[in-house]
Motif scaffolding. Sequence first.
Motif, mmCIF file in Angstrom:
data_model
loop_
_atom_site.group_PDB
_atom_site.id
_atom_site.type_symbol
_atom_site.label_atom_id
_atom_site.label_comp_id
_atom_site.label_asym_id
_atom_site.label_seq_id
_atom_site.Cartn_x
_atom_site.Cartn_y
_atom_site.Cartn_z
ATOM 1 N N SER A 101 5.527 10.998 -0.782
ATOM 2 C CA SER A 101 4.939 9.697 -0.448
ATOM 3 C C SER A 101 4.699 9.614 1.051
ATOM 4 O O SER A 101 5.652 9.681 1.831
ATOM 5 N N VAL A 156 -2.898 9.957 -4.384
ATOM 6 C CA VAL A 156 -3.182 8.748 -5.167
ATOM 7 C C VAL A 156 -2.791 7.531 -4.327
ATOM 8 O O VAL A 156 -1.668 7.459 -3.823
ATOM 9 N N SER A 157 -3.745 6.593 -4.163
ATOM 10 C CA SER A 157 -3.449 5.367 -3.395
ATOM 11 C C SER A 157 -3.121 4.239 -4.355
ATOM 12 O O SER A 157 -3.722 4.126 -5.425
ATOM 13 N N ARG A 158 -2.200 3.389 -3.926
ATOM 14 C CA ARG A 158 -1.884 2.183 -4.689
ATOM 15 C C ARG A 158 -1.846 1.023 -3.716
ATOM 16 O O ARG A 158 -1.691 1.213 -2.512
ATOM 17 N N GLY A 159 -1.975 -0.188 -4.264
ATOM 18 C CA GLY A 159 -1.928 -1.374 -3.422
ATOM 19 C C GLY A 159 -3.269 -2.067 -3.394
ATOM 20 O O GLY A 159 -4.221 -1.645 -4.062
ATOM 21 N N CYS A 169 0.829 -1.209 0.000
ATOM 22 C CA CYS A 169 0.000 0.000 0.000
ATOM 23 C C CYS A 169 0.862 1.258 0.000
ATOM 24 O O CYS A 169 1.808 1.371 0.791
ATOM 25 N N SER A 170 0.508 2.152 -0.880
ATOM 26 C CA SER A 170 1.252 3.418 -0.986
ATOM 27 C C SER A 170 0.270 4.566 -1.127
ATOM 28 O O SER A 170 -0.865 4.373 -1.590
#
Length: 286
Positions: free
Chosen positions: A45, A86-89, A35-36
């Motif tokens: 970040s 922006v979320s990632r994961g 998760c980022s």
Amino acid sequence: MPKLARYPIETIIGDKLRADDGGHARETTLAFHECSFTLKKTGESLLRGVSGAVRTGQVLAVLGPSGSGKTTLLKLLALKAMPAGVSRGLVTLDGQRLSAEGFARQCASVEQTDSLWTYLSCREQLQYAIDLCEPNLDRTERWVATNRLLLALGLESCQDTRVGNALIKGLSGGQKRRLSIGLALAKKPAVLLCDEPTSGLDAASAAAVMRLLKEASERLGTAVVCTLHQPSPSVFARLDLALVLSGGRSAYYGAACELSSFLSSVGRPVPQHTNVADFMLDAVNA
Ligand SMILES: Nc1ncnc2c1ncn2[C@@H]1O[C@H](COP(=O)(O)OP(=O)(O)OP(=O)(O)O)[C@@H](O)[C@H]1O
């Protein structure tokens, strides 16, 4: 109305499970992978590739210095909209990608600040929550469920005390925290996220809140994730898993009881009579 039964907490919560779930405690696993979260404006970040998992019966504590990304991670796990970045994961519940709707249906979160009704008593608030969450129970059953929850929360002595505010005398900080958690537990969530459940509490109240979370995880089949600032040794001892964040990265993820051995293995043995959590936080702060 039936008389308020006085049972040990284990029996009360166990009975609640048997009565409501037919005796089948569920097994749930919440997992999060890489998760980022990156701010759109600055490209900073706030979280970088954080992973972990927690299952029924476990309490996972997210630890870290102020600004290390604990609340951001909790928001990301709750699939909250975070328009600033922006979320990632990937966040999964029992192997399936979790959606915001899925979270709302099956999980619950308790925010850092209590948001309760000033003029309602503990009992009234819990009764409203049970009435809402248990529409299939009749009136007496809902009343009994409210009593069980009051006892499980250790709030029976202040059940008729209103919440109050800065001007109106009411519940103590610890009682408010337990009530907030109780309102979330009324839903019998598969996963409970708690942001700083012990902040601002004295050591005894903090320990009582953590005991409650552990009981909920074991008896209600709820996997618990909470953020903690500076857990005392007694609070830390009750944790199953610890995820330590430093500048948005994972500095440790694993069994809480193995944190001390981990520190030794990386050449930072914890001195005798030192709180391992404090030592770790000092280490990641340095
Ligand atoms: N929407 C946002 N815009 C800009 N910066 C943000 C935003 N949200 C969080 N931050 C910053 O990201 C960092 C991490 O915040 P976060 O609230 O997750 O930390 P935390 O570990 O929970 O801190 P604390 O223990 O003080 O509550 C902080 O420096 C915070 O100021």
